[in-house]
Design a protein around this motif. Structure first.
Motif, short mmCIF file in Angstrom:
data_model
loop_
_atom_site.label_atom_id
_atom_site.label_comp_id
_atom_site.label_asym_id
_atom_site.label_seq_id
_atom_site.Cartn_x
_atom_site.Cartn_y
_atom_site.Cartn_z
N GLU A 126 30.89 31.48 41.18
CA GLU A 126 32.23 30.76 41.86
C GLU A 126 33.16 31.82 41.92
O GLU A 126 34.07 31.74 42.97
CB GLU A 126 32.33 29.35 41.14
CG GLU A 126 31.20 28.53 41.28
CD GLU A 126 31.30 27.92 42.72
OE1 GLU A 126 32.14 28.05 43.50
OE2 GLU A 126 30.15 27.35 43.02
N LEU A 127 33.63 32.47 40.73
CA LEU A 127 34.83 33.33 40.61
C LEU A 127 34.79 34.46 41.86
O LEU A 127 35.60 35.10 42.19
CB LEU A 127 35.17 33.57 39.43
CG LEU A 127 36.34 34.58 38.74
CD1 LEU A 127 36.58 34.52 37.40
CD2 LEU A 127 36.04 35.98 39.21
N ARG A 128 33.42 35.04 41.68
CA ARG A 128 33.28 36.27 42.47
C ARG A 128 33.12 35.98 43.82
O ARG A 128 33.91 36.68 44.70
CB ARG A 128 31.62 36.80 42.14
CG ARG A 128 31.16 37.62 43.03
CD ARG A 128 32.08 39.16 42.93
NE ARG A 128 32.14 39.74 42.03
CZ ARG A 128 33.05 39.97 41.26
NH1 ARG A 128 34.31 39.87 41.59
NH2 ARG A 128 33.13 40.74 39.91
N ARG A 129 32.93 34.58 44.43
CA ARG A 129 32.94 34.17 45.62
C ARG A 129 34.56 34.15 46.03
O ARG A 129 34.92 34.41 47.25
CB ARG A 129 32.31 32.96 46.12
CG ARG A 129 30.79 33.17 46.36
CD ARG A 129 30.10 31.95 46.90
NE ARG A 129 29.90 30.77 45.62
CZ ARG A 129 28.97 30.83 44.92
NH1 ARG A 129 27.92 31.67 45.39
NH2 ARG A 129 28.69 29.80 44.00
N ALA A 130 35.14 33.73 44.98
CA ALA A 130 36.49 33.36 45.31
C ALA A 130 37.45 34.36 45.47
O ALA A 130 38.53 34.52 46.12
CB ALA A 130 37.16 32.22 44.39
N LEU A 131 37.09 35.44 44.58
CA LEU A 131 37.97 36.70 44.08
C LEU A 131 37.23 37.74 44.14
O LEU A 131 36.86 38.56 43.20
CB LEU A 131 38.74 36.24 42.89
CG LEU A 131 39.70 35.26 42.78
CD1 LEU A 131 40.03 34.90 41.43
CD2 LEU A 131 40.75 35.31 43.83
N PRO A 132 36.54 38.11 45.40
CA PRO A 132 35.69 39.16 45.27
C PRO A 132 36.31 40.60 44.90
O PRO A 132 35.47 41.40 44.54
CB PRO A 132 35.25 39.21 46.60
CG PRO A 132 36.13 38.89 47.48
CD PRO A 132 36.91 37.66 46.60
N GLY A 133 37.55 40.81 45.00
CA GLY A 133 38.32 42.14 44.73
C GLY A 133 38.86 42.05 43.10
O GLY A 133 39.34 43.26 42.68
N VAL A 134 38.54 41.12 42.31
CA VAL A 134 38.91 41.20 41.13
C VAL A 134 37.90 41.53 40.12
O VAL A 134 36.66 41.02 40.17
CB VAL A 134 39.33 39.62 40.37
CG1 VAL A 134 39.86 39.67 39.12
CG2 VAL A 134 40.76 39.30 41.45
N PRO A 135 38.04 42.54 39.28
CA PRO A 135 37.05 43.03 38.38
C PRO A 135 36.56 41.97 37.41
O PRO A 135 37.49 41.07 36.86
CB PRO A 135 37.82 44.13 37.46
CG PRO A 135 38.75 44.61 38.38
CD PRO A 135 39.48 43.29 39.15
#
Length: 294
Positions: A126-135
């Protein structure tokens, strides 16, 4: 209610500033899955393993969590900047137990250079979908796969209770740069001064054996001081309100770890009763309600 605990790292629990600080957030020996062996076996291992397993129950409600959980007021991030004495913009922040990225997004939007740390697969997706640019690192706060002295701020939003403090606090201060680095913990907690939230918490405690009542939010400063008397945690209470539908309110309630761990079949009748009880106690008499947090 949002409760925030901030501790500065001047004493840093004996850890020295690492010469690789300027390299940024660098993994240290665990790999990006963050599950390398920790040699510090203690009597708390069983309790820590239980807490970790309980925290992973959020994976079963990850999309619900992302949709229904409240964020945090701007005043919370203002308070973090005030208490740490430095702006979030440009700061190297490690957001541990980042979940679906609710606090991670806010920190990123305020200009912080954020690395998210999250052990749960579905929550991390869910985090990756929402914030793809955040490590994003798949790891836990008790064993951070980061080099010494590579962060200005380590944050736990609604997550520190899932760690073993005897491990997570030294780990945070190992990763923090000296002398300015700080550890910040915060939680949204239903306001006990509001009658309907107080009544709901009482109903849940009476019906569900072992139901927790947010005690860590008032105990965190004492726990941290007990680990290192040289630390001086500062606590802030911030009142804020959001207005949501009953469906969102119940979805938020059902995304709590206790309900997630119960499973949908066991949780359903409890949440159905809460729908009836909450409606009858509604301060507005409508399908919307104001939820106060501290």
């Amino acid at each position: 209610m949002t409760q925030s605990i901030t501790a500065h790292g001047d004493s840093a629990l004996g850890h020295d500033r690492h010469e690789d600080e300027q390299r940024g957030h660098e993994p240290r020996g665990h790999g990006h899955d963050g599950h390398g062996a920790d040699p510090r076996g203690t009597a708390t291992d069983t309790a820590a393993s239980h807490a970790h397993a309980h925290a992973l129950a959020f994976d079963s409600v990850a999309s619900q969590y992302a949709a229904a959980r409240p964020g945090y007021p701007a005043a919370l991030y203002d308070a973090v900047e005030e208490l740490t004495g430095r702006p979030l913009k440009g700061s190297r922040v490690v957001d541990v137990g980042a979940g679906t990225g609710i606090a991670t997004r806010a920190l990123h939007d305020r200009g912080a250079r954020v690395v998210a740390v999250e052990p749960g697969h579905a929550m991390a997706c869910e985090l990756r979908r929402a914030l793809p640019g955040v490590p994003l690192l798949r790891a836990v706060g008790d064993a951070l796969p980061l080099a010494d002295g590579t962060a200005d701020l380590v944050t736990y939003a609604q997550a520190w209770q899932w760690t073993d403090p005897a491990r997570s606090v030294p780990e945070a201060f190992r990763v923090l740069a000296r002398p300015h680095g700080a550890l910040a913990l915060w939680w949204n907690v239903p306001d006990p001064d509001t009658s309907w939230t107080r009544a709901q918490e009482a109903r849940l405690a009476g019906r569900l054996p072992g139901y927790h009542a947010h005690s860590v939010t008032t105990e965190a400063a004492r726990i941290i001081r007990g680990l290192d008397p040289g630390l001086a945690p500062v606590r802030r209470r911030l009142h804020w309100t959001r207005r949501v539908s009953f469906d969102t309110h119940l979805a938020n309630l059902g995304s709590r770890s206790y309900f997630a761990a119960m499973g949908p079949e066991a949780a359903a009748p409890v949440l159905a009763d809460e729908r009836d009880d909450s409606w009858s106690c509604s301060p507005t008499g409508s399908s919307k309600r104001r939820t106060r947090w501290i």
